[in-house]
Design a protein around this motif. Structure first.
Motif, PDB file in Angstrom:
ATOM      1  N   PRO A  24       0.835  -1.206   0.000  1.00 37.24           N
ATOM      2  CA  PRO A  24       0.000   0.000   0.000  1.00 37.24           C
ATOM      3  C   PRO A  24       0.867   1.253   0.000  1.00 37.24           C
ATOM      4  N   ASN A  25       0.410   2.262  -0.678  1.00 37.33           N
ATOM      5  CA  ASN A  25       1.074   3.560  -0.714  1.00 37.33           C
ATOM      6  C   ASN A  25       2.414   3.557  -1.470  1.00 37.33           C
ATOM      7  N   ALA A  26       2.673   2.520  -2.244  1.00 37.34           N
ATOM      8  CA  ALA A  26       3.944   2.440  -2.952  1.00 37.34           C
ATOM      9  C   ALA A  26       3.980   3.396  -4.131  1.00 37.34           C
ATOM     10  N   GLY A  27       2.824   3.770  -4.652  1.00 37.09           N
ATOM     11  CA  GLY A  27       2.785   4.669  -5.802  1.00 37.09           C
ATOM     12  C   GLY A  27       2.293   3.985  -7.069  1.00 37.09           C
ATOM     13  N   LYS A  28       1.538   2.906  -6.907  1.00 36.38           N
ATOM     14  CA  LYS A  28       1.024   2.164  -8.070  1.00 36.38           C
ATOM     15  C   LYS A  28       0.060   3.018  -8.890  1.00 36.38           C
ATOM     16  N   SER A  29      -0.848   3.674  -8.177  1.00 33.77           N
ATOM     17  CA  SER A  29      -1.867   4.441  -8.897  1.00 33.77           C
ATOM     18  C   SER A  29      -1.243   5.638  -9.605  1.00 33.77           C
ATOM     19  N   THR A  30      -0.266   6.242  -8.972  1.00 34.91           N
ATOM     20  CA  THR A  30       0.420   7.356  -9.628  1.00 34.91           C
ATOM     21  C   THR A  30       1.120   6.853 -10.880  1.00 34.91           C
ATOM     22  N   LEU A  31       1.715   5.677 -10.768  1.00 30.97           N
ATOM     23  CA  LEU A  31       2.387   5.093 -11.924  1.00 30.97           C
ATOM     24  C   LEU A  31       1.372   4.820 -13.040  1.00 30.97           C
ATOM     25  N   SER A  41      10.390   8.227 -11.418  1.00 34.93           N
ATOM     26  CA  SER A  41       9.692   9.142 -10.534  1.00 34.93           C
ATOM     27  C   SER A  41       8.350   9.378 -11.196  1.00 34.93           C
ATOM     28  N   ALA A  42       7.404   8.621 -10.753  1.00 34.65           N
ATOM     29  CA  ALA A  42       6.094   8.639 -11.418  1.00 34.65           C
ATOM     30  C   ALA A  42       5.444  10.007 -11.304  1.00 34.65           C
ATOM     31  N   ILE A  43       5.680  10.635 -10.175  1.00 37.76           N
ATOM     32  CA  ILE A  43       5.014  11.910  -9.909  1.00 37.76           C
ATOM     33  C   ILE A  43       5.508  13.000 -10.870  1.00 37.76           C
ATOM     34  N   VAL A  68      -5.403   8.854  -6.075  1.00 37.00           N
ATOM     35  CA  VAL A  68      -4.064   8.853  -5.490  1.00 37.00           C
ATOM     36  C   VAL A  68      -4.140   9.539  -4.135  1.00 37.00           C
ATOM     37  N   GLY A  69      -3.514   8.964  -3.143  1.00 34.21           N
ATOM     38  CA  GLY A  69      -3.521   9.588  -1.821  1.00 34.21           C
ATOM     39  C   GLY A  69      -2.304   9.125  -1.049  1.00 34.21           C
ATOM     40  N   SER A  70      -1.917   9.897  -0.032  1.00 32.89           N
ATOM     41  CA  SER A  70      -0.692   9.538   0.678  1.00 32.89           C
ATOM     42  C   SER A  70      -1.004   8.659   1.886  1.00 32.89           C
ATOM     43  N   ALA A 124      -2.419   4.491   3.121  1.00 40.83           N
ATOM     44  CA  ALA A 124      -2.553   3.119   2.632  1.00 40.83           C
ATOM     45  C   ALA A 124      -3.998   2.861   2.207  1.00 40.83           C
ATOM     46  N   PHE A 125      -4.163   1.990   1.244  1.00 42.65           N
ATOM     47  CA  PHE A 125      -5.485   1.596   0.737  1.00 42.65           C
ATOM     48  C   PHE A 125      -6.285   2.775   0.175  1.00 42.65           C
ATOM     49  N   THR A 126      -5.624   3.580  -0.615  1.00 41.48           N
ATOM     50  CA  THR A 126      -6.341   4.606  -1.365  1.00 41.48           C
ATOM     51  C   THR A 126      -7.177   3.903  -2.430  1.00 41.48           C
ATOM     52  N   THR A 127      -6.539   2.931  -3.078  1.00 41.24           N
ATOM     53  CA  THR A 127      -7.229   2.191  -4.134  1.00 41.24           C
ATOM     54  C   THR A 127      -8.004   1.052  -3.488  1.00 41.24           C
ATOM     55  N   LEU A 128      -9.294   1.009  -3.772  1.00 43.08           N
ATOM     56  CA  LEU A 128     -10.131  -0.040  -3.173  1.00 43.08           C
ATOM     57  C   LEU A 128     -10.624  -1.042  -4.216  1.00 43.08           C
ATOM     58  N   THR A 157      10.108   3.089  -7.607  1.00 44.43           N
ATOM     59  CA  THR A 157       9.494   4.409  -7.767  1.00 44.43           C
ATOM     60  C   THR A 157       9.892   5.354  -6.634  1.00 44.43           C
ATOM     61  N   LYS A 158       9.499   6.583  -6.790  1.00 41.84           N
ATOM     62  CA  LYS A 158       9.852   7.685  -5.870  1.00 41.84           C
ATOM     63  C   LYS A 158      11.368   7.898  -5.839  1.00 41.84           C
ATOM     64  N   ALA A 159      12.003   7.681  -7.005  1.00 42.95           N
ATOM     65  CA  ALA A 159      13.461   7.856  -7.081  1.00 42.95           C
ATOM     66  C   ALA A 159      13.853   9.321  -6.969  1.00 42.95           C
ATOM     67  N   ASP A 160      12.867  10.227  -7.042  1.00 42.94           N
ATOM     68  CA  ASP A 160      13.183  11.658  -6.900  1.00 42.94           C
ATOM     69  C   ASP A 160      13.470  12.032  -5.455  1.00 42.94           C
ATOM     70  N   LEU A 161      13.027  11.207  -4.535  1.00 44.16           N
ATOM     71  CA  LEU A 161      13.209  11.529  -3.113  1.00 44.16           C
ATOM     72  C   LEU A 161      14.680  11.353  -2.738  1.00 44.16           C
TER      73      LEU A 161
HETATM   74  N1  LIG Z   1       7.896  11.915  -4.413  1.00 42.79           N
HETATM   75  C1  LIG Z   1       7.143  11.021  -5.032  1.00 42.79           C
HETATM   76  N2  LIG Z   1       5.946  10.710  -4.529  1.00 42.79           N
HETATM   77  C2  LIG Z   1       5.197   9.798  -5.165  1.00 42.79           C
HETATM   78  C3  LIG Z   1       5.645   9.168  -6.373  1.00 42.79           C
HETATM   79  N3  LIG Z   1       4.675   8.312  -6.774  1.00 42.79           N
HETATM   80  C4  LIG Z   1       3.676   8.398  -5.881  1.00 42.79           C
HETATM   81  N4  LIG Z   1       3.983   9.298  -4.916  1.00 42.79           N
HETATM   82  C5  LIG Z   1       3.120   9.669  -3.782  1.00 42.79           C
HETATM   83  O1  LIG Z   1       2.917   8.519  -2.987  1.00 42.79           O
HETATM   84  C6  LIG Z   1       1.616   8.530  -2.428  1.00 42.79           C
HETATM   85  C7  LIG Z   1       0.892   7.239  -2.725  1.00 42.79           C
HETATM   86  O2  LIG Z   1       0.638   7.124  -4.094  1.00 42.79           O
HETATM   87  P1  LIG Z   1      -0.471   6.186  -4.684  1.00 42.79           P
HETATM   88  O3  LIG Z   1      -0.248   6.175  -6.160  1.00 42.79           O
HETATM   89  O4  LIG Z   1      -1.801   6.530  -4.197  1.00 42.79           O
HETATM   90  O5  LIG Z   1      -0.040   4.788  -4.074  1.00 42.79           O
HETATM   91  P2  LIG Z   1      -0.722   3.362  -4.240  1.00 42.79           P
HETATM   92  O6  LIG Z   1       0.351   2.351  -4.328  1.00 42.79           O
HETATM   93  O7  LIG Z   1      -1.677   3.388  -5.364  1.00 42.79           O
HETATM   94  O8  LIG Z   1      -1.454   3.200  -2.869  1.00 42.79           O
HETATM   95  P3  LIG Z   1      -2.679   2.230  -2.503  1.00 42.79           P
HETATM   96  O9  LIG Z   1      -3.696   2.448  -3.549  1.00 42.79           O
HETATM   97  O10 LIG Z   1      -3.113   2.693  -1.180  1.00 42.79           O
HETATM   98  O11 LIG Z   1      -2.140   0.867  -2.491  1.00 42.79           O
HETATM   99  C8  LIG Z   1       0.931   9.746  -3.020  1.00 42.79           C
HETATM  100  O12 LIG Z   1       0.942  10.772  -2.078  1.00 42.79           O
HETATM  101  C9  LIG Z   1       1.765  10.106  -4.210  1.00 42.79           C
HETATM  102  O13 LIG Z   1       1.754  11.487  -4.479  1.00 42.79           O
HETATM  103  C10 LIG Z   1       6.920   9.531  -6.873  1.00 42.79           C
HETATM  104  O14 LIG Z   1       7.389   9.047  -7.906  1.00 42.79           O
HETATM  105  N5  LIG Z   1       7.619  10.451  -6.169  1.00 42.79           N
END
Ligand SMILES: Nc1nc2c(ncn2[C@@H]2O[C@H](COP(=O)(O)OP(=O)(O)OP(=O)(O)O)[C@@H](O)[C@H]2O)c(=O)[nH]1
Ligand SMILES: [Mg+2]
Length: 583
Positions: free
Chosen positions: A328-335, A563-565, A346-348, A350-354, A517-521
């Motif tokens: 959860p919260n790994a950034g799948k939906s953003t990707l 960096s999906a974002i 998309v949300g920061s 866990a379990f944004t995606t249901l 993902t989140k390699a920009d951090l």
């Molecule tokens: N800095 C940064 N933040 C990211 C990146 N990708 C996603 N995020 C942030 O990570 C948080 C979670 O992203 P989601 O895409 O909702 O994650 P998810 O894996 O779909 O989460 P669930 O649906 O809960 O499993 C959000 O606040 C995004 O803005 C990235 O590449 N870089």
């Protein structure tokens, strides 16, 4: 009255001035509620939590379906002036409606069916006088998304039961007649042995052997089941009904044969024509059919046949080319948003995606010219259509499912319910957050869950197969088995072939890669290098496949930093995926 109106106008103006006055604060409130959860500027890839589209979705539906019963035949006679005793002219009953199923591309979810629960086809109308036949019952076509699996759970077939009853009754009658004949013969023999004196006692007045009293008592009358199928002229008494002799029931053949139980359909391709699930009952025959020398004026017609009803369960396995698996919260939906046009939430937290989301990656920018070339040679077995699709791959689909947590295979969290969508994906993409702890540990945890789930599915599938095998033996009819009208892959035979394939290989054998993902951090470099080193070891065979399944896919285990974002590195994923899909 004018006073009242002026008051009303004044009220309205004050309200509107209030609105104007308060508009800046309202705007600021709305902008704060719709702002993103981080300091980054709002964009399509970094949307506010309430900027998403959520379609209705259900991936399971249990249905009870009822085919229509046939209409009854009619007992009627022509009545005209100067023709008091006209010929019979009762119409036949209409056939009941059938229920079909069809997989079509436009459908994406089973939620409408899940809400309906019961589906009934129309019943055939009864026949009428003046030789008017009854109308056919209306057919029903259940439209489901491509990727639906249909399983029959239970069936009630009154027509088949009735046929069985009649058969049993006929056999009983035959047996009884045989016994009677034997008895007669025996008595006659005995009579011949004894003198003519006793002969009179044994034979009754008509010369037939007398039955012993206890034998007569044993002779219990069984109701003739065929009588149930007849319909008599309305207004006849019960005794008349009992005394009426009926002709032999005519043999009827349904227009559509009911598929044998249990039905199992894997609709992994759109069906060009609907597939029959439940056939409607045959309509009854009107009285003109039974005119004969004994019955010049038949006062009976046959009833319509009762129809099949069954319980089926529909399960949708989304057919995506790539499945995104991650914590959860790994950034799948953003990707998914970065790869496709999807507007998933998309949300920061866990379990944004249901619910699972599917997005389509368009490779050709709608130009008809693929940007990522497929090098696949046409294979011999697959049919022409799929070859064509492979030759000119212009798009592929990505499924984003809710995050997996430890113990997901034991139904913790949400993941388990949705892992089956990943089961069919051609390629698995493990999405790992580089900023959330050790990437290697995360990858291992994910693979463990997926591997355990795969093993569980294998066991389930084997159990199911064993169960149905017992049923077939019981029916002692080799032709009865799960039917697969589509010739689509029947997972029972192709994937799970007993002990020859290790359990779980149907998922662990898929090509996979890691999206880091989140390699920009900041300070994610070291974590990524460790992950890369680990994956290289797996590819070289120095480390085992993280799922622990033997013979799993370890050809080119890659890690792609993105960096999906910011939409950076996403193109590499597209190219890598196309390469793996065309393997
Ligand atoms: N800095 C940064 N933040 C990211 C990146 N990708 C996603 N995020 C942030 O990570 C948080 C979670 O992203 P989601 O895409 O909702 O994650 P998810 O894996 O779909 O989460 P669930 O649906 O809960 O499993 C959000 O606040 C995004 O803005 C990235 O590449 N870089
Ligand atoms: Mg999500």
């Amino acid at each position: 009255m004018p006073l009242l109106r002026s008051v009303a106008i004044r009220q309205r103006t004050t309200r509107s001035t209030l609105a104007v006055l308060s508009s800046p604060s309202w705007q600021s409130r709305s902008s704060s509620s719709s702002s993103t959860l981080n300091h980054l500027p709002e964009s399509r890839l970094n949307p506010s939590p309430d900027d998403y589209a959520s379609p209705n979705f259900a991936d399971k539906a249990d249905l009870t379906i009822y085919a229509g019963r046939g209409g009854n035949g009619c007992v009627s006679f022509l009545r005209e002036a100067f023709l008091p005793d006209g010929p019979p002219n009762g119409g036949d009953g209409g056939a009941g409606g059938n229920i079909y199923i069809q997989a079509a591309h436009g459908e994406t979810s089973l939620h409408k069916l899940a809400r309906r629960r019961f589906i009934r086809a129309g019943r055939g109308k009864h026949g009428q006088g003046s030789a008017k036949g009854g109308a056919r019952g209306e057919d029903v076509i259940i439209t489901v998304p491509v990727g639906t699996i249909v399983r029959e759970l239970e069936r009630e077939d009154p027509a088949a039961d009735e046929a069985m009853n009649i058969k049993a009754y006929m056999a009983l009658q035959k047996q009884r007649r045989k016994e009677e004949l034997l008895l007669e013969e025996e008595k006659r023999k005995r009579a011949e042995d004894l003198g003519e004196l006793e002969n009179e006692e044994i034979l009754d007045r008509k010369g037939r052997p007398k039955l012993a009293p206890e034998e007569e008592e044993e002779d219990v009358e069984v109701d003739d089941p065929t009588r149930q199928k007849w319909l008599l002229y309305p207004g006849m008494s019960k005794s008349e009904m009992k005394s009426t002799s009926f002709p032999r029931l005519p043999r009827r053949h349904p227009f559509l044969q009911q598929p044998p139980a249990p039905i199992y359909l894997d609709l992994s391709r759109p069906t060009p024509r609907p597939i029959l699930l439940a056939a409607g009952g045959i309509g009854g025959l009107g009285n003109p059919h039974f005119t004969s020398r004994e019955h010049p004026k038949p006062i009976f017609a046959t009833k319509g046949e009762e129809a099949v009803s069954m319980k089926v369960t529909l399960e949708l396995k989304l057919l995506a080319d790539v499945g995104l698996v991650g914590l959860p919260n790994a950034g799948k939906s953003t990707l998914l948003r970065a790869l496709t046009n999807s507007r998933t939430r998309v949300g920061s937290w866990a379990f944004t995606t249901l619910q699972p989301n599917i997005g389509t990656v368009v490779l050709d920018k709608y130009s008809g010219q693929p940007t990522a070339r497929s090098h696949k040679k046409p294979s011999v077995e697959s049919d022409e259509a799929s070859d064509a699709a492979l030759e000119h791959r212009t798009r592929f689909t990505v499924a984003d499912i809710p995050g997996l947590i430890e113990g997901a295979h034991l139904d913790r969290g949400l993941g388990i319910a949705f892992l089956r969508h990943v089961e069919r994906a051609g390629v698995l993409a493990f999405v790992i957050d580089l900023a959330a702890g050790d990437a290697v540990t995360a990858l291992n945890a994910l693979w463990r869950e997926v591997g355990l789930y795969a093993q569980m599915r294998d066991e389930e599938e084997r159990d199911r197969e064993a169960e149905s095998r017992v049923d077939w033996d019981f029916a002692s009819d080799p032709s009865r088995g799960p039917i697969n009208l589509m010739n689509a892959e029947y997972s029972g035979s192709s994937v799970f072939e007993g002990a020859s394939t290790p359990p779980g290989l149907h998922i662990a054998g898929k090509p996979w890669f890691v999206v880091a993902t989140k390699a920009d951090l900041p300070s994610t470099q070291a974590n990524f290098s460790e992950l890369k080193a680990y994956l290289d070891k797996i590819t070289d065979g120095h480390a085992a496949h993280p799922s622990g399944v033997e013979g799993a896919w370890t050809k080119k285990c890659a890690a792609i930093p993105v960096s999906a974002i910011h939409g950076q590195g996403v193109d590499r994923i597209v190219h890598w995926t196309v390469g793996l899909l065309d393997e």
